[in-house]
Every structure is written in C-alpha cells, then in structure tokens.
Design a protein around this motif. Structure first.
Motif, PDB file in Angstrom:
ATOM      1  N   UNK A   1      -0.754 -12.573   5.459  1.00 37.67           N
ATOM      2  CA  UNK A   1      -2.031 -11.568   5.121  1.00 37.67           C
ATOM      3  C   UNK A   1      -3.322 -12.542   4.772  1.00 37.67           C
ATOM      4  N   UNK A   2      -3.342 -13.471   4.133  1.00 33.34           N
ATOM      5  CA  UNK A   2      -4.445 -14.129   3.971  1.00 33.34           C
ATOM      6  C   UNK A   2      -4.954 -14.762   5.183  1.00 33.34           C
ATOM      7  N   UNK A   3      -4.164 -15.238   5.832  1.00 36.84           N
ATOM      8  CA  UNK A   3      -4.800 -15.945   7.155  1.00 36.84           C
ATOM      9  C   UNK A   3      -5.407 -14.819   8.159  1.00 36.84           C
ATOM     10  N   UNK A   4      -4.682 -13.948   8.021  1.00 38.60           N
ATOM     11  CA  UNK A   4      -5.422 -12.475   8.910  1.00 38.60           C
ATOM     12  C   UNK A   4      -6.529 -11.956   8.466  1.00 38.60           C
TER      13      UNK A   4
ATOM     14  N   UNK B   1      -2.438 -12.546  -4.046  1.00 34.18           N
ATOM     15  CA  UNK B   1      -3.178 -13.179  -3.266  1.00 34.18           C
ATOM     16  C   UNK B   1      -4.068 -12.193  -2.572  1.00 34.18           C
ATOM     17  N   UNK B   2      -4.076 -12.033  -1.133  1.00 32.32           N
ATOM     18  CA  UNK B   2      -4.983 -11.348  -0.453  1.00 32.32           C
ATOM     19  C   UNK B   2      -4.732  -9.699  -0.362  1.00 32.32           C
ATOM     20  N   UNK B   3      -5.737  -8.940  -0.819  1.00 30.94           N
ATOM     21  CA  UNK B   3      -5.498  -7.605  -0.994  1.00 30.94           C
ATOM     22  C   UNK B   3      -6.410  -6.900   0.077  1.00 30.94           C
ATOM     23  N   UNK B   4      -7.540  -7.093   0.305  1.00 32.88           N
ATOM     24  CA  UNK B   4      -8.537  -6.522   1.386  1.00 32.88           C
ATOM     25  C   UNK B   4      -9.702  -7.313   1.555  1.00 32.88           C
TER      26      UNK B   4
ATOM     27  N   UNK C   1      -4.611  -4.864   3.194  1.00 31.09           N
ATOM     28  CA  UNK C   1      -3.363  -5.320   4.044  1.00 31.09           C
ATOM     29  C   UNK C   1      -2.109  -4.292   3.570  1.00 31.09           C
ATOM     30  N   UNK C   2      -2.041  -3.325   4.308  1.00 35.64           N
ATOM     31  CA  UNK C   2      -1.153  -2.083   3.824  1.00 35.64           C
ATOM     32  C   UNK C   2       0.226  -2.449   4.327  1.00 35.64           C
ATOM     33  N   UNK C   3       0.496  -3.289   5.444  1.00 40.04           N
ATOM     34  CA  UNK C   3       1.800  -3.761   5.790  1.00 40.04           C
ATOM     35  C   UNK C   3       2.340  -4.450   4.645  1.00 40.04           C
TER      36      UNK C   3
ATOM     37  N   UNK D   1      -5.945   0.100   9.464  1.00 38.94           N
ATOM     38  CA  UNK D   1      -5.738  -0.337   8.270  1.00 38.94           C
ATOM     39  C   UNK D   1      -6.816   0.652   7.424  1.00 38.94           C
ATOM     40  N   UNK D   2      -6.322   1.156   6.406  1.00 47.36           N
ATOM     41  CA  UNK D   2      -7.294   1.835   5.497  1.00 47.36           C
ATOM     42  C   UNK D   2      -8.320   1.029   4.941  1.00 47.36           C
ATOM     43  N   UNK D   3      -9.423   1.568   4.541  1.00 45.58           N
ATOM     44  CA  UNK D   3     -10.716   0.883   3.879  1.00 45.58           C
ATOM     45  C   UNK D   3     -10.781   1.393   2.409  1.00 45.58           C
ATOM     46  N   UNK D   4     -10.910   0.339   1.641  1.00 45.05           N
ATOM     47  CA  UNK D   4     -11.701   0.463   0.187  1.00 45.05           C
ATOM     48  C   UNK D   4     -13.147   0.585   0.407  1.00 45.05           C
TER      49      UNK D   4
END
Length: 465
Positions: free
Chosen positions: A138-141, A270-273, A285-287, A343-346
């Motif tokens: 998720x961090x890489x993406x 780690x990576x959330x959004x 990162x909803x997956x 992917x949803x947005x904050x």
C-alpha cells in the motif's frame, strides 16, 4: 536506465528473493483493484472484513470475550451497516489487553512495533509478517501516485533512529537506503545555522523526489525563501507525518518549483491515504484498511463534517486492530476523484495539535520529536513537554518505575543534542498529568509567546526496512 534496474530488478529481487516477501505481488494486485468501480471495491472490502472478524473471534481471546458480552457474532454480519454495532477500541484498550488481543495460532511468529504517538502514552503492538507485506504494498502504491515508485532517487528529510545504534543496525540501514536510492537527512537537526548544510546536500544529491516531515520542510523552504537561496527542484515532494496546511503547500511549491503531495499514515497502519496528481482529496487504501469517520457518539459523520478517525486493519491477523480510534480527526468526503480510481477520498485530515519549540540559537523543534524519542522508554507511562521560557524546557513524566542511570543519561543526551546547549532542560517525575478541559492531553506546549506557533499533527508514517 538506473531507475529501471533498481525498480524492476534489484529491489524486487531483494524483496521477493532474499527476504521472501510478497510485497510486490500484493502491490501488483493493488494497482489493479484501485481502478475497480466503488461497488466492486466495497464488496471485496466487506469480504475481507468478514474474514478478519471470524478469525479474531476464533483466535483472539479479547475480541471473543468482548463481543460475546455484547451478543455479537461475525456470522451474523450480513451488511456493511451491521458493523456499526461493533465496539470502538482505543490506545488504552491495547495497553490493557495487548496479550489477549494476540492471535493464538500465530504465537511466536509476530513482529513487534512501538509508537510514541501524540497522546503522550507510548504504545507497543504486534502484527504478522503477511500484514507487513500488505503495508509495504500500500505504501509503494501511494507513493507511486506522487512519482516515488521504487527505484527513483529520493531524499528524506526525516526523523532518524535515536540513541546509539549497533554497527550491524547502522550497516543494515545504510545498505537498505542504498538499495532504495535514498539519502536520509535528520530533520531533528535542522536549524537556522544548518540550513546551508542541508541545502548543499540537497543540491549535490539532486533527488527526483523529496519525502519530508511537513513542518521541517516548511521551515527549510521559508528560510531559503527569506535568504533568497535557490534549491534543486525535484519532480515532486511528499509531505508526511504532519498535517499540511494550504499556506505551507503554497510556499513549498514556490520555493522548490515542484508539486506537493500530502499523505496520511501512522505507525499502527503505515500508509492510510494519499493524494494523486489531481489533488482532490486523499485516496484511502481501502483494500487494506476500513476507515470510518465517527462523531463523539460513535455515529458516522455527515459528508463534509469533522469527526474521529476509526480504522480496521483488514490484514493484521497477528494482533487485529478492529474499529481502532487512533486519536486523529478528519473530514469525511468519500467522493470519487476525477482520476478514475474507485478508492474513496478523505476530504481533509485535521490531525492533532503539537506546538513547535524555539531555542535562543534559532532552532525550531517540531513537537513530533518527543513522541518519536519517548516511544523507546517503556518506563514512561505519560509525558508532557512545556517551554515556559526561551531558554527553559521542562518534561513532566509519569513513570511505571524509576529510570536507571543509563536510561536517564541517554535521555538527557538525546534531548540536549537536539535542543542545543543554550537550553536548560529539566525532567520532573509527577504522579499525574491533568487533561485539558476537552479531556485531551496536550503533549508539547510552548508558552513563550502569547501567539506561539502551533501546528497540526497527523501520525507518523515511516518506511519499514
């Protein structure tokens, strides 16, 4: 050519071959699923949630007991809305129940991590190795959205490991940085006097991407602007670990001549959004994570309104985080970006509030320094840093047990190294630290100026070696 060799041959061979991690396989899957329509993505997310709840109910004593007392059974979870009945946990829950929250079928195979967190309460938690691979994927993406895929030449203005590190750990970190083509500069050492040094390192290294704590980066940019110094211009800049304000983005982009990408993450996940190149919000990162924004009563906030961030990690089977309120605040958006990702947005991460401390010799110390340092002192239950004079800072600590001489010496040494010789520092053990009128603990307080600079802080995102 060098980027291609590192990103497509050396790094994948190291991660998949030597380390036997599934990071790049999961990353490839995330690159595919980000383009699914929202309904398909939500269906996959809900299936992952049900698997996680069923496993936690079977193998984690804490969740089994807590849910049974509320007559909750994952087998009865039929629709995503049903999940709103599940209880919300927080840091205190983990502090009291960490051992019972571990998965009994994964005992002996868990990884441990600690976070200081801006709440002033150091937290230790666990996760499994497969979860580490999902985190890194998720961090890489997310960093790819900012043009920082593996193999790009990157400069980090970041917090480094504090205290004395054994030679093998220093060697490992150096090799990892070389492999990932990173130069790491210690953000805690950035001061007015050190700006020319940081500028020289930047201009000599010439990175494609700068990754930085937001407020040290802003301080760096502002000083360069005031002194009319011209830095090397990367292709993009990633702002992390602290809330990015509009005025900060504007100045940073002006000084460095590059677009800024805001990210949101934490040690727990780690990576959330993060932002893509459309800058219309932060893609979640909803997956990997189910992110909810709830009001103080535990109900979902209306779109556009601020609330509490509550996160469920869909792949940490080792010590599940299920509806975990991390203490951050954000504004729900959930809209769709014009980039086409499902992917949803904050809409906005509000974060927390930590003051910046100032010293007589011109240093500006981000409040993030203290949680970053204190996470490594398990004897400290709670702490608060107060600057009442320009040359005096006091740290109040609630201790589980007294610090021994070596711990106290190392603590003083690390703090004074960053604060400098012009500061008088006191460590004051206390029985308790009172909360604010809002029931919060303000961890770092600058009382030097009536209008002292205060910055919002969102949790630390740090790459994992």
């Amino acid at each position: 050519m060098r980027r291609f060799i590192y990103g497509n041959i050396l790094i994948p061979a190291f991660e998949g071959g030597i380390k036997r991690r599934k990071t790049f396989r999961y990353w490839k899957e995330l690159e595919r699923t980000q383009w699914l329509c929202r309904s398909d993505s939500e269906m996959l997310q809900f299936e992952a949630l049900r698997r996680m709840l069923a496993d936690a109910y079977t193998h984690c004593g804490y969740y089994r007991d807590a849910w049974a007392n509320l007559d909750l059974d994952p087998r009865n979870l039929k629709h995503p809305e049903d999940f709103q009945c599940w209880p919300v946990i927080d840091r205190e829950t983990i502090l009291l129940n960490r051992l019972k929250m571990r998965n009994d079928r994964l005992q002996g195979r868990l990884l441990a991590k600690s976070t200081g967190g801006p709440s002033g309460v150091p937290l230790q938690f666990d996760y499994d190795r497969d979860n580490l691979d999902w985190r890194m994927a998720a961090w890489h993406r997310g960093y790819c959205w900012a043009g920082a895929e593996p193999g790009t030449k990157q400069l980090y203005l970041w917090g480094v490991a504090l205290g004395h590190q054994p030679w093998w750990k220093r060697g490992k970190d150096l090799l990892y940085s070389r492999l990932y083509r990173r130069l790491i500069l210690n953000s805690f050492e950035l001061s007015e006097e050190r700006v020319p040094y940081f500028l020289a390192r930047l201009n000599r290294y010439r990175p494609e991407v700068i990754v930085a704590y937001t407020n040290p980066l802003y301080t760096f940019a502002r000083t360069l602007h005031e002194r009319k110094l011209r830095p090397f211009s990367p292709k993009s800049i990633i702002a992390a670990a602290e809330k990015l304000h509009g005025f900060q983005r504007e100045l940073i982009e002006k000084v460095f001549g590059a677009p800024v990408f805001e990210t949101y993450g934490s040690r727990e996940f780690t990576f959330i959004a993060g932002e893509c190149d459309r800058h219309q919000g932060l893609h979640i990162s909803m997956e990997n994570l189910l992110v909810e924004i709830l009001d103080d009563g535990g109900r979902p906030t209306p779109l556009g309104e601020e609330g509490n961030v509550v996160i469920t990690d869909l792949h940490n089977y080792g010590m599940p985080f299920i509806r975990y309120a991390n203490g951050d605040r954000a504004v729900a958006g959930w809209g769709t970006c014009s980039c086409g990702r499902g992917l949803p947005l904050l809409k906005k991460v509000v974060g927390r509030r930590l003051d910046i401390l100032e010293t007589p010799d011109g240093r500006r110390i981000p409040g993030e320094f203290f949680p970053h340092l204190m996470k490594d002192y398990p004897a400290v239950k709670r702490f608060q840093v107060v600057q009442d004079k320009l040359d005096h800072i006091q740290m109040r600590v609630v201790l589980k047990n007294p610090l021994d001489n070596d711990e106290r010496r190392l603590l003083d040494q690390e703090i004074l190294k960053v604060l400098g010789p012009a500061i008088h520092f006191d460590l004051l053990p206390v029985d308790d630290i009172p909360l604010s009128a809002a029931g919060k603990l303000q961890v770092v307080i600058n009382r030097c100026h009536a209008n002292g600079l205060t910055v919002s802080h969102s949790s630390n995102l740090h790459p994992v070696a």
